[in-house]
Design an enzyme around this catalytic site. Structure first.
Site, PDB file in Angstrom:
ATOM      1  N   GLU A  41       0.837  -1.207   0.000  1.00 51.85           N
ATOM      2  CA  GLU A  41       0.000   0.000   0.000  1.00 51.85           C
ATOM      3  C   GLU A  41       0.873   1.259   0.000  1.00 51.85           C
ATOM      4  O   GLU A  41       0.605   2.216  -0.735  1.00 51.85           O
ATOM      5  CB  GLU A  41      -0.902  -0.024   1.236  1.00 51.85           C
ATOM      6  CG  GLU A  41      -1.711   1.245   1.453  1.00 51.85           C
ATOM      7  CD  GLU A  41      -2.150   1.376   2.896  1.00 51.85           C
ATOM      8  OE1 GLU A  41      -2.423   2.519   3.308  1.00 51.85           O
ATOM      9  OE2 GLU A  41      -2.202   0.362   3.618  1.00 51.85           O
ATOM     10  N   ASP A  45       0.720   3.863  -3.098  1.00 47.64           N
ATOM     11  CA  ASP A  45       0.297   5.251  -2.855  1.00 47.64           C
ATOM     12  C   ASP A  45       1.214   6.230  -3.578  1.00 47.64           C
ATOM     13  O   ASP A  45       0.755   7.183  -4.225  1.00 47.64           O
ATOM     14  CB  ASP A  45       0.304   5.523  -1.343  1.00 47.64           C
ATOM     15  CG  ASP A  45       0.005   6.970  -1.010  1.00 47.64           C
ATOM     16  OD1 ASP A  45      -1.131   7.422  -1.233  1.00 47.64           O
ATOM     17  OD2 ASP A  45       0.926   7.676  -0.556  1.00 47.64           O
ATOM     18  N   ASP A 114      -7.128   1.100   0.417  1.00 44.78           N
ATOM     19  CA  ASP A 114      -5.794   0.559   0.700  1.00 44.78           C
ATOM     20  C   ASP A 114      -5.481  -0.634  -0.200  1.00 44.78           C
ATOM     21  O   ASP A 114      -4.343  -0.801  -0.658  1.00 44.78           O
ATOM     22  CB  ASP A 114      -5.693   0.128   2.170  1.00 44.78           C
ATOM     23  CG  ASP A 114      -5.696   1.310   3.129  1.00 44.78           C
ATOM     24  OD1 ASP A 114      -5.550   2.456   2.661  1.00 44.78           O
ATOM     25  OD2 ASP A 114      -5.867   1.082   4.344  1.00 44.78           O
ATOM     26  N   GLU A 117      -4.442   0.537  -3.683  1.00 44.91           N
ATOM     27  CA  GLU A 117      -3.049   1.003  -3.666  1.00 44.91           C
ATOM     28  C   GLU A 117      -2.088  -0.172  -3.570  1.00 44.91           C
ATOM     29  O   GLU A 117      -1.029  -0.172  -4.223  1.00 44.91           O
ATOM     30  CB  GLU A 117      -2.837   1.962  -2.495  1.00 44.91           C
ATOM     31  CG  GLU A 117      -3.534   3.301  -2.675  1.00 44.91           C
ATOM     32  CD  GLU A 117      -3.317   4.241  -1.516  1.00 44.91           C
ATOM     33  OE1 GLU A 117      -3.418   5.458  -1.721  1.00 44.91           O
ATOM     34  OE2 GLU A 117      -3.056   3.758  -0.390  1.00 44.91           O
TER      35      GLU A 117
END
Length: 228
Positions: A41, A45, A114, A117
């Site tokens: 994650e 991101d 999440d 990502e």
């Protein structure tokens, strides 16, 4: 997770993993065990922020930095990523602990965002930046096409709702938390937005009170016929 389940999800993603274990890890929430998707994650991101920033830079050649920043924030916020997760039906594939399963974690905005990502991070590790870049641009294509640099479209829903009501000399909306679920470190809020000119309240959910209020305001705008 069964091979047929992974194959179904990969068709939705438009990408087949060379290492399916990376996809399984991306779908594993921390409630499931110590080996989970948090590191993926973190990686995803950074990647999605960069790819969307580049896409906006190319699309809006005359936009100022502040405009581009607002547009990027709108594209990579949790609500947008969670929408992508729902479109991919990620909730059907998430690996959650028993507590999260009982509390409906597979529907939770923060968990879905999440996971998206984490999948981006997994694709990057599996195939490199070029493939990852292409998949992100494909997933976000329709949303990018609908974007405009007009100030009104870039205002958050609560601001737009307030200005809409003020322009018509109506009372401001009232927001009330109707429910809070989850542990202290990962709560899920439900909010009711009451407006005098609406027969029934608008509702919203989110991983924060502010996020839930924004979603409630967004639904209120739809109920008022401002957004379609």
């Amino acid at each position: 997770m069964k091979t047929c389940q992974l194959a179904r999800l990969q068709r939705k993603l438009g990408y087949e993993f060379s290492d399916p274990k990376l996809l399984q890890l991306a779908l594993t929430h921390r409630s499931f065990g110590s080996r989970n998707n948090e590191r993926l994650e973190f990686l995803g991101d950074s990647i999605v922020n960069f790819v969307i920033a580049q896409a906006l830079y190319e699309r809006f050649a005359d936009a100022r930095e502040g405009q581009l920043s607002r547009l990027r924030a709108r594209m990579v916020r949790g609500a947008t990523l969670a929408e992508l997760g729902r479109e991919m039906e990620l909730g059907d594939f998430l690996r959650l602990g028993s507590g999260e399963l009982k509390s409906g974690g597979f529907r939770r905005e923060s968990i879905l965002a999440d996971a998206v990502e984490a999948i981006i991070g997994a694709i990057y590790l599996d195939a490199g930046m070029a493939v990852c870049h292409e998949r992100i641009r494909s997933w976000f294509a329709s949303r990018l096409e609908q974007l405009t640099t007009g100030d009104e479209q870039n205002k958050d829903p609560k601001t737009r709702l307030q200005e809409y009501l003020q322009a018509r000399q109506q009372s401001l909306p009232k927001y009330q938390v109707s429910d809070i679920q989850g542990e202290a470190h990962e709560q899920h809020f439900s909010v009711i937005c009451t407006i005098e000119c609406l027969a029934q309240p608008a509702t919203g959910e989110g991983s924060s009170r502010r996020g839930a209020e924004q979603q409630a305001a967004r639904y209120a705008l739809k109920m008022l016929g401002v957004d379609h």
